[in-house]
Enzyme design. Structure first.
Site: not given
Ligand code: NDP
Length: 265
Positions: A157, A170
Site C-alpha cells: 500500500s 496497518y
Molecule cells: P478486500 O477487503 O476486498 O479483500 C481482502 C481479502 O483478504 C479478503 O477477501 C479476505 O479473504 C482476506 N482477508 C481479510 N482479512 C484477513 C485476515 N485477517 N487474514 C488473512 N486474510 C484476510 O481487500 P482489497 O482487495 O481492497 O485489498 C487487497 C490488498 O490491497 C490488501 O492487501 C490491501 O491492504 C491492499 N490495499 C487496498 C487498498 C484499497 O483501497 N482497497 C489501498 C491500498 C492497498 P478471506 O476472508 O476469504 O480470507
C-alpha cells in the site's frame, strides 16, 4: 565482441506473456485478488485461488470456469503455517508447479494507538505482515525445488511509506512487507532466479472503501490525486502482469508506486 543490441522480435512480442504459467493468488475473495486471479486466467495462466471463505471461493471457481479459465481453489489462512504448507502442496498436486505468486490478501481496523490493544495490533501485523512472510517463504521453497525461477508480487500500500493517524498497525505491517520484499529479493533472485516485487496502490474501490466513492470524502481524497480519480481494481492488472512476466526481468526487490501520482504531491 558482444553485440551491443541483441533484441529478438519474438521476445518483444511475447514479453508480457504469462500463458501456461501457474499463478497462486491469495486474497482471491477480495476485490483486487479476484481481479488479479481473473486477469492471470484471461492471460492464459492456470490459477489457484486461496482465501478463508469457502462460499466465495466456490462461487469464483464457478464464475471463472464458465469463462474458460483453468482454475481451482484451496481454503487457507495465510497467517497459519500448516495451512499454507497444505496450500502449496495442493497447488503442486493440482498443477505440478508454481511460477507466479500474487499476494493480495489484507486487513485493517483503524485505531488510535492509545485505544488499540496489543492483541488488536498483533492481529493486523499477522494478517498483513507475518502472513506475507509465510506465503512468500513456502512458495519460494517450492520455486527453488522446481529450479526454474519465478515471480512473486506482493500488494502492499502507499501507506507503507507514510504515516497516518489510527494506522500504527496497518502502516507498520505494510512497511514491513515492503522491506521483506527487498530482503527476499536479495535471498532469492541472483541464486534462484526468483524475482520479488511489491505494488503500492492508493485507495481503490472495494467492499471496505466503497463509502469513500459514495460520499463527500471522495473530493478530499482527490486533492492528492494528480490523475484525478481514485483507483479501481483493474488499474493494477497491468502492473501485476508486468511484474509477473519477462517484461520485468531486470526488476527485483522493488516497491512500485501505482497510485495515480499520490506520492508526487
Ligand atoms: P478486500 O477487503 O476486498 O479483500 C481482502 C481479502 O483478504 C479478503 O477477501 C479476505 O479473504 C482476506 N482477508 C481479510 N482479512 C484477513 C485476515 N485477517 N487474514 C488473512 N486474510 C484476510 O481487500 P482489497 O482487495 O481492497 O485489498 C487487497 C490488498 O490491497 C490488501 O492487501 C490491501 O491492504 C491492499 N490495499 C487496498 C487498498 C484499497 O483501497 N482497497 C489501498 C491500498 C492497498 P478471506 O476472508 O476469504 O480470507
Amino acid at each position: 565482441m558482444a553485440k551491443l543490441v541483441d533484441l529478438e522480435k519474438d521476445y518483444v512480442l511475447n514479453m508480457f506473456s504469462v500463458e501456461g504459467k501457474v499463478a497462486l493468488v491469495t486474497g482471491a475473495t477480495g476485490a483486487l485478488g479476484k481481479t488479479l486471479a481473473k486477469a492471470y486466467g484471461y492471460a492464459g495462466a492456470k490459477v489457484m485461488m486461496t482465501g478463508r471463505s469457502e462460499d466465495k471461493l466456490k462461487a469464483l471457481e464457478e464464475e471463472f470456469k464458465s469463462e474458460g479459465i483453468d482454475c481451482a481453489y484451496f481454503i487457507a489462512d495465510p497467517a497459519i503455517e500448516e495451512q499454507v504448507d497444505a496450500l502449496i502442496k495442493a497447488t503442486v498436486e493440482k498443477y505440478g508447479e508454481i511460477n507466479i505468486l500474487a499476494i493480495a490478501h489484507g486487513y485493517n481496523k483503524p485505531q488510535n494507538i492509545l485505544e488499540q490493544s496489543v492483541s488488536d495490533w498483533q492481529y493486523i501485523m499477522d494478517a498483513d505482515c507475518k502472513s506475507v512472510y509465510i506465503v512468500l517463504k513456502y512458495t519460494a521453497h517450492q520455486m527453488v525445488e522446481q529450479g526454474k525461477g519465478g515471480a512473486i508480487v506482493v500488494v502492499t500500500s502507499q501507506r507503507s511509506k507514510r504515516g497516518l493517524a489510527n494506522y500504527t498497525a496497518y502502516c507498520t505491517s505494510k512497511g514491513g512487507a515492503d522491506l521483506m520484499v527487498s530482503c527476499a529479493a536479495c535471498d532469492l533472485t541472483a541464486e534462484y532466479g526468483i524475482r520479488v516485487n511489491s505494488i503500492l496502490p492508493t485507495v481503490f474501490r472495494s467492499e471496505l472503501t466503497s463509502w469513500i466513492f459514495e460520499g463527500d470524502a471522495y473530493k478530499g481524497f482527490l486533492t492528492r490525486q494528480p490523475i484525478g480519480r481514485l483507483g479501481e481494481p483493474d488499474d493494477f492488472v497491468g502492473m501485476a502482469i508486468f511484474l509477473s512476466s519477462e517484461a520485468s526481468k531486470f526488476m527485483t526487490g522493488g516497491n512500485y508506486d501505482c497510485s495515480g501520482g499520490y506520492l508526487v504531491m
